[in-house]
Design a protein around this motif. Structure first.
Motif, PDB file in Angstrom:
ATOM      1  N   PHE A   6      41.315  -0.108  20.209  1.00  0.00           N
ATOM      2  CA  PHE A   6      40.660   0.409  19.028  1.00  0.00           C
ATOM      3  C   PHE A   6      41.434   0.014  17.783  1.00  0.00           C
ATOM      4  CE2 PHE A   6      39.197   3.039  22.488  1.00  0.00           C
ATOM      5  CZ  PHE A   6      37.849   3.111  22.239  1.00  0.00           C
ATOM      6  N   ASP A   8      40.965  -0.282  13.448  1.00  0.00           N
ATOM      7  CA  ASP A   8      40.127   0.172  12.349  1.00  0.00           C
ATOM      8  C   ASP A   8      39.277  -0.974  11.807  1.00  0.00           C
ATOM      9  OD1 ASP A   8      41.056   2.743  12.497  1.00  0.00           O
ATOM     10  OD2 ASP A   8      42.603   2.475  10.966  1.00  0.00           O
ATOM     11  N   LEU A   9      38.026  -0.668  11.511  1.00  0.00           N
ATOM     12  CA  LEU A   9      37.163  -1.646  10.850  1.00  0.00           C
ATOM     13  C   LEU A   9      37.589  -1.771   9.399  1.00  0.00           C
ATOM     14  CD1 LEU A   9      33.641  -0.494  12.138  1.00  0.00           C
ATOM     15  CD2 LEU A   9      35.015  -2.387  12.992  1.00  0.00           C
ATOM     16  N   ALA A  97      32.487  -5.453  18.271  1.00  0.00           N
ATOM     17  CA  ALA A  97      32.943  -4.683  19.427  1.00  0.00           C
ATOM     18  C   ALA A  97      34.032  -5.425  20.197  1.00  0.00           C
ATOM     19  CB  ALA A  97      31.760  -4.382  20.339  1.00  0.00           C
ATOM     20  N   TYR A 100      37.236  -5.747  17.386  1.00  0.00           N
ATOM     21  CA  TYR A 100      37.816  -4.493  16.900  1.00  0.00           C
ATOM     22  C   TYR A 100      37.899  -3.409  17.981  1.00  0.00           C
ATOM     23  CZ  TYR A 100      36.910  -6.058  12.025  1.00  0.00           C
ATOM     24  OH  TYR A 100      36.875  -6.730  10.823  1.00  0.00           O
ATOM     25  N   GLY A 101      37.077  -3.518  19.014  1.00  0.00           N
ATOM     26  CA  GLY A 101      36.946  -2.406  19.951  1.00  0.00           C
ATOM     27  C   GLY A 101      36.048  -1.327  19.396  1.00  0.00           C
ATOM     28  N   ARG A 102      35.474  -1.571  18.252  1.00  0.00           N
ATOM     29  CA  ARG A 102      34.510  -0.679  17.611  1.00  0.00           C
ATOM     30  C   ARG A 102      33.427  -1.542  16.987  1.00  0.00           C
ATOM     31  NH1 ARG A 102      36.679   4.501  16.660  1.00  0.00           N
ATOM     32  NH2 ARG A 102      38.934   4.662  16.924  1.00  0.00           N
ATOM     33  N   ASP A 105      28.314   1.037  12.278  1.00  0.00           N
ATOM     34  CA  ASP A 105      27.012   1.677  12.453  1.00  0.00           C
ATOM     35  C   ASP A 105      25.958   0.809  11.778  1.00  0.00           C
ATOM     36  OD1 ASP A 105      24.817   3.282  12.682  1.00  0.00           O
ATOM     37  OD2 ASP A 105      25.739   5.054  11.772  1.00  0.00           O
ATOM     38  N   PRO A 130      32.428   3.451  11.471  1.00  0.00           N
ATOM     39  CA  PRO A 130      32.749   2.981  12.818  1.00  0.00           C
ATOM     40  C   PRO A 130      32.086   3.810  13.913  1.00  0.00           C
ATOM     41  CG  PRO A 130      34.601   4.178  11.886  1.00  0.00           C
ATOM     42  CD  PRO A 130      33.586   4.067  10.792  1.00  0.00           C
ATOM     43  N   LEU A 131      31.679   3.099  14.954  1.00  0.00           N
ATOM     44  CA  LEU A 131      31.151   3.716  16.163  1.00  0.00           C
ATOM     45  C   LEU A 131      31.900   3.127  17.358  1.00  0.00           C
ATOM     46  CD1 LEU A 131      27.287   3.490  15.552  1.00  0.00           C
ATOM     47  CD2 LEU A 131      28.725   5.530  15.348  1.00  0.00           C
ATOM     48  N   PRO A 132      31.915   3.830  18.490  1.00  0.00           N
ATOM     49  CA  PRO A 132      32.558   3.241  19.683  1.00  0.00           C
ATOM     50  C   PRO A 132      31.799   2.015  20.162  1.00  0.00           C
ATOM     51  CG  PRO A 132      31.412   5.284  20.221  1.00  0.00           C
ATOM     52  CD  PRO A 132      31.424   5.202  18.729  1.00  0.00           C
ATOM     53  N   ALA A 133      32.518   1.082  20.745  1.00  0.00           N
ATOM     54  CA  ALA A 133      31.900  -0.156  21.212  1.00  0.00           C
ATOM     55  C   ALA A 133      30.801   0.106  22.228  1.00  0.00           C
ATOM     56  CB  ALA A 133      32.971  -1.065  21.815  1.00  0.00           C
TER      57      ALA A 133
END
Length: 244
Positions: A6, A8-9, A97, A100-102, A105, A130-133
Motif C-alpha cells: 500500500f 499513498d496515491l 492498483a 500503488y496497491g490502491r 475512486d 483512494p480505494l483498496p485494489a
C-alpha cells in the motif's frame, strides 16, 4: 498469493505516466473548462434538446468515431468507441492498483469525460480518493462497464456478448502492457499484481467466458474487420475475415 503493497496515491497520479497514454489519468480542472461526468453520459437522453455540444456525450462520441473511421454501419463505431473507453478505464484502474496497491475512486460522478478528446486528455478526475485494489471490479465493471453497456444496447443494435468481449479484450491488453513495462523496468512485482487482479476479474460471470483461457483469443468479434481496409485484431476469434 501476491502481496499488495500500500502506497499513498499522489494527487496527480504521476506514477501512471511512464506506463503509457492509456494509463494516464488527469486530475483537477480541465483547461478547456467544465466537462460532463461519465454519470451524466450514462444517463443523458439521446433526445435531449439542449444546445450544449455535450448534452448527450454518448451520441456525440459515436458520431465522431463513425466519421473518423468511415464506419459503414453504426454498430461498428459503437464497438470501436466502447472498446476504447473500456481500455482507458481498465488501464487507469489496473495500472494504479498494480503500482500503488490502491486505486483512485473512479465514481462516474467524479470522472469527467471529453467525448471529443483522446487519451490521455479524455478523462479527468475531480478528486483523488483512494480505494483498496480489490475494489477494482466494482469500480470499473459494475460502476462503468455495466451502465455503459446498458445505454449502448438501448440505443444501438449491439449485443451484450460483443460488449463484454470488448471489455475482456481491453482488460487482457492492459495486463499485457503492464507486464511488458514491468519486465523492461525491473518491476516484475507490478506484472505479478496485475495478473493476480485480472484473474479475479475474469472470474466474474460477465467476463469469464469472453476469452479462451488457453489462447486468450476472443470468443466474440468486435466487427473491426468490417471497416474499409480493416483486418483482424490480434486476439480475434476468426482466423480469416468472414465473408460479408
Amino acid at each position: 498469493m501476491v502481496l499488495l503493497l500500500f502506497v499513498d496515491l499522489d494527487p496527480q497520479l504521476a506514477a501512471l505516466g511512464p506506463l503509457g497514454g492509456f494509463f494516464v489519468l488527469r486530475t483537477g480542472v480541465p483547461p478547456r473548462g467544465p466537462l460532463p461526468t461519465l454519470a451524466q453520459a450514462y444517463t443523458a437522453s439521446r433526445f435531449d434538446t439542449h444546445k450544449e455540444v455535450y448534452a448527450d456525450p454518448i451520441t456525440f462520441r459515436i458520431h465522431k468515431v463513425t466519421q473518423s473511421i468511415h464506419a459503414p454501419e453504426p454498430r461498428i463505431a459503437v464497438s470501436v468507441a466502447h472498446q476504447a473507453l473500456a481500455a482507458r478505464l481498465w488501464s487507469v484502474a489496473l495500472g494504479a492498483a498494480a503500482l500503488y496497491g490502491r486505486l483512485p475512486d473512479l465514481d462516474p460522478r467524479l470522472l469527467h469525460w471529453d467525448p471529443d478528446g483522446s487519451a490521455p486528455d479524455d478523462l479527468w478526475l475531480s478528486e483523488v480518493r483512494p480505494l483498496p485494489a480489490t475494489a477494482i471490479g466494482e469500480v470499473v465493471r459494475a460502476g462503468h462497464l455495466a451502465p455503459l453497456a446498458a445505454v449502448l444496447r438501448s440505443r444501438y443494435r449491439i449485443s451484450a456478448g460483443l460488449l463484454w468481449g470488448n471489455a475482456g479484450s481491453a482488460l487482457a491488453g492492459a495486463v499485457r502492457q503492464l507486464d511488458r513495462w514491468a519486465q523492461a523496468n525491473g518491476r516484475t512485482e507490478v506484472g505479478d499484481r496485475a495478473r493476480t487482479l485480472a484473474a479475479d476479474l475474469f472470474a466474474h460471470p460477465d467476463l469469464s467466458n469472453t476469452l479462451d483461457p488457453t489462447t486468450l483469443r476472443r470468443r466474440s468479434c468486435c466487427l473491426y474487420y468490417r471497416l474499409p481496409g480493416g483486418g483482424l485484431c490480434g486476439d480475434c476469434c476468426f482466423t480469416r475475415p468472414p465473408e460479408h
